[in-house]
Design a protein around this motif. Structure first.
Motif, mmCIF file in Angstrom:
data_model
loop_
_atom_site.group_PDB
_atom_site.id
_atom_site.type_symbol
_atom_site.label_atom_id
_atom_site.label_comp_id
_atom_site.label_asym_id
_atom_site.label_seq_id
_atom_site.Cartn_x
_atom_site.Cartn_y
_atom_site.Cartn_z
ATOM 1 N N GLY A 74 16.305 -26.753 7.117
ATOM 2 C CA GLY A 74 14.919 -26.813 6.671
ATOM 3 C C GLY A 74 14.145 -25.528 6.876
ATOM 4 N N TRP A 75 14.700 -24.595 7.654
ATOM 5 C CA TRP A 75 14.048 -23.302 7.838
ATOM 6 C C TRP A 75 14.485 -22.369 6.709
ATOM 7 N N GLU A 76 13.692 -21.353 6.485
ATOM 8 C CA GLU A 76 14.077 -20.266 5.575
ATOM 9 C C GLU A 76 14.165 -19.005 6.421
ATOM 10 N N GLY A 77 15.279 -18.816 7.094
ATOM 11 C CA GLY A 77 15.441 -17.670 7.969
ATOM 12 C C GLY A 77 15.414 -18.075 9.437
ATOM 13 N N PRO A 78 15.364 -17.086 10.344
ATOM 14 C CA PRO A 78 15.493 -17.384 11.777
ATOM 15 C C PRO A 78 14.203 -17.804 12.469
ATOM 16 N N PHE A 79 13.046 -17.657 11.808
ATOM 17 C CA PHE A 79 11.760 -17.969 12.436
ATOM 18 C C PHE A 79 11.157 -19.252 11.864
ATOM 19 N N ARG A 80 10.393 -19.940 12.708
ATOM 20 C CA ARG A 80 9.589 -21.080 12.273
ATOM 21 C C ARG A 80 8.308 -21.091 13.098
ATOM 22 N N LEU A 81 7.175 -21.264 12.434
ATOM 23 C CA LEU A 81 5.891 -21.414 13.108
ATOM 24 C C LEU A 81 5.460 -22.868 13.027
ATOM 25 N N VAL A 82 4.961 -23.395 14.132
ATOM 26 C CA VAL A 82 4.478 -24.774 14.205
ATOM 27 C C VAL A 82 3.032 -24.705 14.678
ATOM 28 N N ALA A 83 2.130 -25.255 13.884
ATOM 29 C CA ALA A 83 0.700 -25.185 14.189
ATOM 30 C C ALA A 83 0.126 -26.578 14.378
ATOM 31 N N TYR A 84 -0.841 -26.651 15.274
ATOM 32 C CA TYR A 84 -1.586 -27.887 15.520
ATOM 33 C C TYR A 84 -3.053 -27.521 15.648
ATOM 34 N N VAL A 85 -3.917 -28.290 14.984
ATOM 35 C CA VAL A 85 -5.366 -28.102 15.076
ATOM 36 C C VAL A 85 -6.012 -29.481 15.173
#
Length: 198
Positions: A74-85
């Motif tokens: 489900g990732w596109e590459g080695p990084f993933r950002l997860v945000a919560y607000v």
């Protein structure tokens, strides 16, 4: 490296981690380093934030950077950002059926306006109503917006993504984003000789 010491994090992760904490943010936002989850990826870092107007906390959030050199499904590459607000909102706003699409557009438009390159974005928008009962029956009813999102940054420099997340938090708090050509002015501390306004 001696026996038993964990290997140093990869250079790509270290470079990205340096850009997760910007040198300057809007004066309404207070950032702090927070512990990152350890089981989601081999390497991670996180920052938390609160948005204030005067002494009132209007919104809180966190941004987590995950790094797996091999990537994950489900990732596109080695990084993933997860945000919560999470932000308090007026009941009439949270009852608007368009709130979900509008709140999601705050994120995507903020990413686009900062030139943050990303892929595979997904998330949820939740409206929560809290009512008190029993000895809390006198507490006021509160309504909140919660946005959870994740996306894959396509560059190691995460500064544009962090700026977009800060804009998202301000929008959720009811504070409009600054135009791209306007810098935030940080209020100077009052000096003793400054005249007092009646």
């Amino acid at each position: 490296m001696s026996l038993g010491e964990p290997p140093a994090p990869p250079a790509a992760f270290r470079r990205a981690l340096e850009t997760l904490r910007p040198a300057q943010v809007r004066p309404e936002i207070e950032l702090e380093d927070i512990p990152a989850p350890q089981r989601l990826a081999p390497y991670s870092g996180a920052v938390g934030a609160s948005v204030y107007r005067d002494d009132d906390e209007l919104a809180v959030g966190r941004l987590i950077m995950l790094f797996d050199p091999d990537g994950q499904r489900g990732w596109e590459g080695p990084f993933r950002l997860v945000a919560y607000v999470r932000a308090d909102m007026e009941p009439e706003i949270t009852s608007d059926p368009l709130l979900g699409p509008v709140a999601w557009s705050w994120l995507t438009e903020a990413l686009d306006s900062h030139g943050a390159m990303y892929a595979a974005a997904g998330g949820t928008v939740t409206r929560a109503v809290s009512e008190g009962f029993g000895n809390k029956a006198e507490d006021p009813v509160t309504t909140e917006l919660e946005l959870r999102a994740s996306w894959s940054p396509l560059d190691e420099d995460l500064s544009a993504h962090v700026a977009a997340w800060c804009d998202l938090m301000c929008l959720a708090a009811g504070i409009p984003p600054l135009p791209p050509d306007v810098a935030a002015l940080h209020p100077r501390p009052a000096r003793r000789e400054d005249p007092k306004v009646p």
